[in-house]
Scaffold this motif. Structure first.
Motif, PDB file in Angstrom:
ATOM      1  N   TYR A   1       9.374 -26.599  21.900  1.00  0.00           N
ATOM      2  CA  TYR A   1      10.046 -25.460  21.268  1.00  0.00           C
ATOM      3  C   TYR A   1      11.400 -25.204  21.943  1.00  0.00           C
ATOM      4  O   TYR A   1      12.417 -24.983  21.285  1.00  0.00           O
ATOM      5  CB  TYR A   1       9.158 -24.211  21.343  1.00  0.00           C
ATOM      6  CG  TYR A   1       9.780 -22.993  20.724  1.00  0.00           C
ATOM      7  CD1 TYR A   1       9.646 -22.740  19.361  1.00  0.00           C
ATOM      8  CD2 TYR A   1      10.527 -22.097  21.493  1.00  0.00           C
ATOM      9  CE1 TYR A   1      10.238 -21.630  18.784  1.00  0.00           C
ATOM     10  CE2 TYR A   1      11.118 -20.981  20.913  1.00  0.00           C
ATOM     11  CZ  TYR A   1      10.974 -20.749  19.567  1.00  0.00           C
ATOM     12  OH  TYR A   1      11.568 -19.651  18.989  1.00  0.00           O
TER      13      TYR A   1
ATOM     14  N   TRP B   1      -0.242 -20.304  21.581  1.00  0.00           N
ATOM     15  CA  TRP B   1       0.123 -19.727  22.880  1.00  0.00           C
ATOM     16  C   TRP B   1       1.468 -20.289  23.354  1.00  0.00           C
ATOM     17  O   TRP B   1       2.358 -19.545  23.790  1.00  0.00           O
ATOM     18  CB  TRP B   1      -0.969 -20.020  23.907  1.00  0.00           C
ATOM     19  CG  TRP B   1      -0.654 -19.424  25.242  1.00  0.00           C
ATOM     20  CD1 TRP B   1       0.022 -20.022  26.262  1.00  0.00           C
ATOM     21  CD2 TRP B   1      -0.969 -18.106  25.693  1.00  0.00           C
ATOM     22  NE1 TRP B   1       0.157 -19.166  27.323  1.00  0.00           N
ATOM     23  CE2 TRP B   1      -0.447 -17.979  26.997  1.00  0.00           C
ATOM     24  CE3 TRP B   1      -1.631 -17.029  25.120  1.00  0.00           C
ATOM     25  CZ2 TRP B   1      -0.582 -16.810  27.733  1.00  0.00           C
ATOM     26  CZ3 TRP B   1      -1.758 -15.873  25.859  1.00  0.00           C
ATOM     27  CH2 TRP B   1      -1.233 -15.769  27.157  1.00  0.00           C
ATOM     28  N   GLY B   2       1.612 -21.606  23.250  1.00  0.00           N
ATOM     29  CA  GLY B   2       2.857 -22.261  23.682  1.00  0.00           C
ATOM     30  C   GLY B   2       4.049 -21.754  22.889  1.00  0.00           C
ATOM     31  O   GLY B   2       5.094 -21.429  23.451  1.00  0.00           O
ATOM     32  N   LEU B   3       3.898 -21.660  21.545  1.00  0.00           N
ATOM     33  CA  LEU B   3       5.007 -21.217  20.693  1.00  0.00           C
ATOM     34  C   LEU B   3       5.380 -19.763  20.962  1.00  0.00           C
ATOM     35  O   LEU B   3       6.553 -19.436  21.132  1.00  0.00           O
ATOM     36  CB  LEU B   3       4.627 -21.385  19.213  1.00  0.00           C
ATOM     37  CG  LEU B   3       4.630 -22.809  18.664  1.00  0.00           C
ATOM     38  CD1 LEU B   3       4.130 -22.830  17.229  1.00  0.00           C
ATOM     39  CD2 LEU B   3       6.023 -23.421  18.741  1.00  0.00           C
TER      40      LEU B   3
ATOM     41  N   PHE C   1      -5.232 -22.543  19.422  1.00  0.00           N
ATOM     42  CA  PHE C   1      -4.933 -21.595  20.504  1.00  0.00           C
ATOM     43  C   PHE C   1      -3.816 -22.098  21.428  1.00  0.00           C
ATOM     44  O   PHE C   1      -2.834 -21.382  21.646  1.00  0.00           O
ATOM     45  CB  PHE C   1      -6.191 -21.238  21.309  1.00  0.00           C
ATOM     46  CG  PHE C   1      -5.877 -20.306  22.431  1.00  0.00           C
ATOM     47  CD1 PHE C   1      -5.653 -18.952  22.191  1.00  0.00           C
ATOM     48  CD2 PHE C   1      -5.717 -20.770  23.728  1.00  0.00           C
ATOM     49  CE1 PHE C   1      -5.304 -18.092  23.216  1.00  0.00           C
ATOM     50  CE2 PHE C   1      -5.364 -19.921  24.758  1.00  0.00           C
ATOM     51  CZ  PHE C   1      -5.157 -18.568  24.503  1.00  0.00           C
ATOM     52  N   PRO C   2      -3.927 -23.331  21.978  1.00  0.00           N
ATOM     53  CA  PRO C   2      -2.833 -23.774  22.870  1.00  0.00           C
ATOM     54  C   PRO C   2      -1.480 -23.851  22.168  1.00  0.00           C
ATOM     55  O   PRO C   2      -0.457 -23.474  22.745  1.00  0.00           O
ATOM     56  CB  PRO C   2      -3.274 -25.166  23.336  1.00  0.00           C
ATOM     57  CG  PRO C   2      -4.719 -25.235  23.054  1.00  0.00           C
ATOM     58  CD  PRO C   2      -4.988 -24.337  21.901  1.00  0.00           C
ATOM     59  N   ILE C   3      -1.486 -24.311  20.882  1.00  0.00           N
ATOM     60  CA  ILE C   3      -0.208 -24.434  20.160  1.00  0.00           C
ATOM     61  C   ILE C   3       0.399 -23.043  19.937  1.00  0.00           C
ATOM     62  O   ILE C   3       1.583 -22.818  20.201  1.00  0.00           O
ATOM     63  CB  ILE C   3      -0.410 -25.178  18.816  1.00  0.00           C
ATOM     64  CG1 ILE C   3      -0.771 -26.647  19.098  1.00  0.00           C
ATOM     65  CG2 ILE C   3       0.836 -25.108  17.951  1.00  0.00           C
ATOM     66  CD1 ILE C   3      -1.106 -27.461  17.874  1.00  0.00           C
TER      67      ILE C   3
ATOM     68  N   MET D   1      -6.259 -29.561  26.645  1.00  0.00           N
ATOM     69  CA  MET D   1      -5.844 -28.350  25.916  1.00  0.00           C
ATOM     70  C   MET D   1      -4.668 -27.676  26.620  1.00  0.00           C
ATOM     71  O   MET D   1      -3.732 -27.187  25.981  1.00  0.00           O
ATOM     72  CB  MET D   1      -7.004 -27.350  25.862  1.00  0.00           C
ATOM     73  CG  MET D   1      -8.099 -27.742  24.928  1.00  0.00           C
ATOM     74  SD  MET D   1      -9.485 -26.610  25.063  1.00  0.00           S
ATOM     75  CE  MET D   1      -8.833 -25.177  24.272  1.00  0.00           C
TER      76      MET D   1
ATOM     77  N   LEU E   1      -3.784 -21.438  30.757  1.00  0.00           N
ATOM     78  CA  LEU E   1      -2.545 -21.320  29.986  1.00  0.00           C
ATOM     79  C   LEU E   1      -1.788 -20.042  30.344  1.00  0.00           C
ATOM     80  O   LEU E   1      -0.563 -20.050  30.465  1.00  0.00           O
ATOM     81  CB  LEU E   1      -2.856 -21.331  28.482  1.00  0.00           C
ATOM     82  CG  LEU E   1      -3.060 -22.712  27.862  1.00  0.00           C
ATOM     83  CD1 LEU E   1      -3.659 -22.593  26.473  1.00  0.00           C
ATOM     84  CD2 LEU E   1      -1.739 -23.459  27.784  1.00  0.00           C
TER      85      LEU E   1
ATOM     86  N   LEU F   1     -12.642 -23.594  25.850  1.00  0.00           N
ATOM     87  CA  LEU F   1     -11.555 -22.656  25.519  1.00  0.00           C
ATOM     88  C   LEU F   1     -11.480 -21.500  26.518  1.00  0.00           C
ATOM     89  O   LEU F   1     -10.389 -21.080  26.905  1.00  0.00           O
ATOM     90  CB  LEU F   1     -11.758 -22.117  24.098  1.00  0.00           C
ATOM     91  CG  LEU F   1     -10.655 -21.213  23.558  1.00  0.00           C
ATOM     92  CD1 LEU F   1      -9.334 -21.949  23.464  1.00  0.00           C
ATOM     93  CD2 LEU F   1     -11.021 -20.633  22.209  1.00  0.00           C
TER      94      LEU F   1
ATOM     95  N   THR G   1       3.808 -27.900  23.902  1.00  0.00           N
ATOM     96  CA  THR G   1       4.294 -27.181  22.705  1.00  0.00           C
ATOM     97  C   THR G   1       5.463 -26.277  23.095  1.00  0.00           C
ATOM     98  O   THR G   1       6.503 -26.265  22.431  1.00  0.00           O
ATOM     99  CB  THR G   1       3.165 -26.319  22.092  1.00  0.00           C
ATOM    100  OG1 THR G   1       2.079 -27.162  21.752  1.00  0.00           O
ATOM    101  CG2 THR G   1       3.631 -25.589  20.850  1.00  0.00           C
ATOM    102  N   ALA G   2       5.283 -25.534  24.200  1.00  0.00           N
ATOM    103  CA  ALA G   2       6.355 -24.649  24.679  1.00  0.00           C
ATOM    104  C   ALA G   2       7.598 -25.469  25.035  1.00  0.00           C
ATOM    105  O   ALA G   2       8.725 -25.077  24.704  1.00  0.00           O
ATOM    106  CB  ALA G   2       5.870 -23.849  25.879  1.00  0.00           C
TER     107      ALA G   2
ATOM    108  N   LEU H   1      -1.522 -29.503  25.928  1.00  0.00           N
ATOM    109  CA  LEU H   1      -1.059 -29.254  24.555  1.00  0.00           C
ATOM    110  C   LEU H   1      -0.234 -27.956  24.505  1.00  0.00           C
ATOM    111  O   LEU H   1       0.840 -27.919  23.895  1.00  0.00           O
ATOM    112  CB  LEU H   1      -2.262 -29.171  23.605  1.00  0.00           C
ATOM    113  CG  LEU H   1      -1.949 -28.954  22.126  1.00  0.00           C
ATOM    114  CD1 LEU H   1      -1.130 -30.102  21.560  1.00  0.00           C
ATOM    115  CD2 LEU H   1      -3.226 -28.794  21.319  1.00  0.00           C
ATOM    116  N   GLY H   2      -0.718 -26.909  25.181  1.00  0.00           N
ATOM    117  CA  GLY H   2       0.004 -25.631  25.201  1.00  0.00           C
ATOM    118  C   GLY H   2       1.346 -25.736  25.891  1.00  0.00           C
ATOM    119  O   GLY H   2       2.370 -25.293  25.363  1.00  0.00           O
TER     120      GLY H   2
END
Lengths: 43, 288
Positions: free
Chosen positions: B60, A17-19, A13-15, B49, B242, B235, B56-57, B52-53
């Protein structure tokens, strides 16, 4: 099985969401201003 | 109700992340505990968590820059992997300690010890930023880090450094210490890692920023697995954090481009001090 499912969900989910959000802000930010909103100040 | 509160908190921390360029894990963990009364182990796991989000952004957005020193990131990650496991195990031990009676009130031992660690850490971060902003900023970028003066074989060479040879054990233990903080406190470590890569390792700032982000991502990935296995990752709490964080970061980046300059770092130190005061107030409110 439930534990593996929880771990996968907690990771994916976090990955995802981030992407997705980074892609969306980059794409639509570019369209609006000609510069990606991912790009921070001073660039 | 807690969804809306977490959404607002995620948004506010996201604005700070966009403004100051730090992950915000060191703010989210204590705030989840103090404001939303989430038990510290759950706050730590959920914060991993969230990091991590966000990372990741960040990765990217920086995917085309090519400034990550992968050799350095992999070497630090070796120690990091062990550190995260140690941190999570220490947190589990703390969970098993039960409650601490403080002047007739009871506070979970894990909450108390971690709040105390945060108090010291936030104080150190605020002091460092204030010192860094008040000294002469006209000097050139540091090119030879303190680690280059430690002679402990075996060595590895890094193309991104001026003094290319660094001790492998020193780098691994450094990674271990960072990983331990990620596992125990739920912070990505970027706020400590970035100045450490510049001043201790001797990296140039633009390279340190990218390498730090790559390591924070890897570290939060492992921490999320470990915390999830320990039952600490929530979660339903991470989703609003998030969501709010993503929007907040965009707003923060826009604000930062308007403010700019070293003033930003001074404001950042004020935010850190304010969080430190909140942590102290929480400890005192239970103890007195």
């Amino acid at each position: 099985m439930a534990t593996i499912g929880n771990v996968l969900l907690a990771l994916l989910f976090p990955i995802a969401w981030g992407l997705v959000t980074a892609w969306a802000f980059e794409r639509f930010g570019k369209r609006r201003r000609g510069k990606s909103s991912c790009e921070g100040p001073g660039r | 109700m807690i969804f809306a509160e977490a959404l607002v908190m995620g948004g506010l921390v996201g604005i700070l992340t966009g403004l100051f360029g730090v992950g915000g894990g060191f703010l989210i963990t204590p705030l989840l505990n103090i404001v939303l009364h989430i038990p510290m182990p759950i706050a730590v796991g959920t914060s991993a968590m969230q990091i991590l989000g966000v990372s990741t952004a960040g990765l990217y957005c920086r995917r085309r820059e090519g400034t990550v020193d992968y050799k350095m990131a992999i070497m630090l990650f070796g120690g990091n992997l062990v550190g995260v496991r140690l941190g999570v195990r220490t947190l589990e031990r703390m969970k098993g300690l039960g409650d601490i009676p403080l002047n007739g009130n009871a506070l979970a031992a894990a909450d108390f010890y971690i709040l105390c660690i945060f108090f010291v850490m936030l104080g150190a971060i605020a002091a460092w930023i204030l010192y860094d902003t008040t000294r002469n900023t006209q000097r050139p970028d540091v090119h030879i880090g303190l680690f280059a003066h430690i002679h402990l074989p075996p060595y590895a060479s890094f193309g991104s450094l001026e003094e290319r040879r660094l001790s492998i054990p020193v780098m691994c233990y450094f990674g271990l210490a960072l990983g331990f903080m990620t596992g125990l406190l739920g912070i990505g470590g970027g706020v400590i890692l970035l100045p450490a890569l510049v001043y201790l390792v001797g990296m140039r700032t633009h390279c340190a920023t990218a390498t730090s982000l790559a390591l924070v991502w890897a570290s939060s990935f492992i921490a999320t697995i470990e915390q999830s296995l320990a039952g600490n990752a929530n979660l339903l709490l991470a989703i609003p954090l998030l969501m709010g964080g993503t929007l907040g970061i965009q707003l923060g980046v826009k604000l930062a481009s308007r403010l700019g300059g070293p003033k930003l770092r001074q404001y950042f130190s004020l935010v850190v001090i304010a969080t430190m005061v909140l942590v102290a107030a929480r400890i005192v409110s239970v103890a007195v």
